[in-house]
Design an enzyme around this catalytic site. Structure first.
Site, PDB file in Angstrom:
ATOM      1  N   CYS A   1       0.841  -1.188   0.000  1.00 33.11           N
ATOM      2  CA  CYS A   1       0.000   0.000   0.000  1.00 33.11           C
ATOM      3  C   CYS A   1       0.886   1.251   0.000  1.00 33.11           C
ATOM      4  O   CYS A   1       0.880   2.045   0.942  1.00 33.11           O
ATOM      5  CB  CYS A   1      -0.919  -0.046   1.204  1.00 33.11           C
ATOM      6  SG  CYS A   1      -2.276   1.066   1.013  1.00 33.11           S
ATOM      7  N   GLU A   2       1.725   1.333  -1.007  1.00 29.91           N
ATOM      8  CA  GLU A   2       2.622   2.470  -1.250  1.00 29.91           C
ATOM      9  C   GLU A   2       3.010   2.361  -2.717  1.00 29.91           C
ATOM     10  O   GLU A   2       2.778   1.325  -3.341  1.00 29.91           O
ATOM     11  CB  GLU A   2       3.919   2.347  -0.430  1.00 29.91           C
ATOM     12  CG  GLU A   2       3.715   2.509   1.031  1.00 29.91           C
ATOM     13  CD  GLU A   2       4.864   3.218   1.720  1.00 29.91           C
ATOM     14  OE1 GLU A   2       5.585   3.991   1.047  1.00 29.91           O
ATOM     15  OE2 GLU A   2       5.023   2.986   2.920  1.00 29.91           O
TER      16      GLU A   2
END
Ligand code: LLP
Length: 404
Positions: free
Chosen positions: A332-333
């Site tokens: 989640c980046e």
């Protein structure tokens, strides 16, 4: 022909152990060590594998079996090395910025030590005087290496004792009657240019008269290996020849013999490693086609951290025409492995392999996003062995203390 694993072998391993999985090929490490031995056969040289690149105990044992020594960057690496069966005289601890208590522990364990600060050198002198030989890590003010983050010899670097503080070093050596057995300079990682090593050798040349008990000159690691197709690495045979010349010149000039020490990490284990992932999701976005794999910088941080290039191939569809893909992870980046990289047509479920994944791949991995760290497999004598199991859910909670 260079030793490598075929797509078929990699697919078989992925079938057996699942993905994502790191695969290491022992014979490639053997081949790389052979190149070093051959290149330096004309001069007294000792190689210490920079174990920070990959510390799986089986890799350490394999490297020991080749007759290679080992370099460590923490006391725990020293303990792993001893656990792998290295004799203490073949273990080198090149410390940086560590508490003196770790150096004391290293001395208790009887390994070779390089010290990289005046303050630790002084403590060492006060405690051990002349009784324990020690090496000094110097910072030469040379800019070298593939990326600023992996350049360690320049004038803003935290590593080593700045060479301009030589007077203070010499005063300390005299005051505490230190036994200086070696000098150490590591200028960085991915140094293609042999001249950089020669600059270091020149610095040593001038320093030798100050240290009458010197036996080794440690030029660190940092040999470049090819990451891209068509790229060349450090010309190791040329380096071997030049180092032999320097050692001969030293002998003639000072009537003393020295050993050259090296600490190769990437050279020994980068190319032995393959990281196999699987494509979870294909996504079209304007002109970009994303191939989203079941991994991220939690497993291989080098592209995001150093803008490192890793060759990527689709081993499920290798003969299809190539198209540009932006290979991303599932963290989640923004975790982009490669941008608009030509890869043979990618479909969901295909396996993408990252090459040169042996050094600083698994080793720099983490459980970020509470993802499991991948399995590790060793191929040796044509057989594959699980040498690191994939994390399980219990591993995520293993060191957590539930107080609520
Ligand atoms: N000796 C010392 C004192 C070092 O600091 C290093 C690497 C080596 C030897 C081995 O260097 P090599 O032969 O592997 O280039 N994580 C980065 C590389 C960091 C290197 C740190 N020190 C990367 O993935 O590029």
């Amino acid at each position: 022909m260079s030793t490598s694993l075929s797509n078929e072998q990699l697919n078989q391993i992925a079938n057996e152990y699942g993905t994502p999985v790191y695969v290491y090929h022992a014979e490639k490490i053997t081949e790389q060590f052979g190149k070093l031995k051959q290149a330096f056969h004309q001069c007294p040289t000792r190689f210490f594998y920079a174990s920070k690149a990959l510390t799986n105990i089986n890799i350490l044992k394999h490297i020991r079996s080749l007759g290679c020594n080992i370099d460590c960057s923490s006391i725990n690496e020293v303990k792993l090395a001893l656990h792998a069966g290295f004799d203490r005289e073949n273990v080198l601890y090149t410390s940086n910025g560590i508490a003196f208590s770790e150096i004391e522990e290293a001395v208790t364990l009887g390994v070779n030590v390089n010290i990289d600060s005046l303050s630790n050198l002084e403590k060492f002198g006060k405690k051990y005087g002349h009784s324990y030989p020690v090496g000094i890590r110097l910072r030469p003010n040379i800019m070298a290496g593939g990326n600023l983050k992996i350049s360690t010899g320049h004038e803003k670097s935290k590593f080593g004792i700045p060479i301009e503080q030589l007077d203070q070093i010499l005063a300390l050596v005299e005051k505490e009657n230190l036994f200086i057995a070696g000098l150490h300079i590591h200028t960085g990682s991915e140094i293609k240019d042999v001249e950089v090593f020669m600059k270091v050798a020149d610095i040593f040349f001038d320093l030798v008269p100050h240290f009458p008990e010197l036996c080794f000159l440690d030029l660190g690691g940092g040999f470049k290996v090819p990451y891209k197709e068509g790229e060349t690495g450090t010309d190791v045979p040329l380096l071997g020849q030049k180092v032999a010349e320097v050692l001969n010149r030293l002998k003639q000039t000072y009537q003393r013999e020295f050993e050259a020490w090296f600490e190769p990490g990437k050279f020994l284990v980068s190319e032995c490693g393959y990281f196999i992932t699987e494509v979870n999701v294909m996504k079209q976005n304007g002109n970009t086609v994303f191939a989203g794999v079941n991994s991220g910088f939690n497993h291989l941080i080098r592209p995001m951290f150093y803008e490192a290039y890793h060759r990527i191939e689709n081993i499920s569809n290798p003969d299809a025409p190539r198209h540009p893909y932006t290979v991303v992870g599932n963290i989640c980046e923004t975790d982009t492995f490669a941008t608009d990289r030509p890869i043979s047509e990618v479909r969901e479920g295909d396996r993408l392999v990252f090459y040169n994944a042996g050094a600083y791949g698994f080793e720099m991995g983490s459980n970020y996003n509470s993802r499991f760290r991948p399995a590790q497999v060793l191929v040796i004598n044509g057989q594959s062995h699980l040498i690191g199991r994939r994390d399980t859910f219990e591993d995520l909670l293993r060191n957590q203390v539930e107080v609520l």
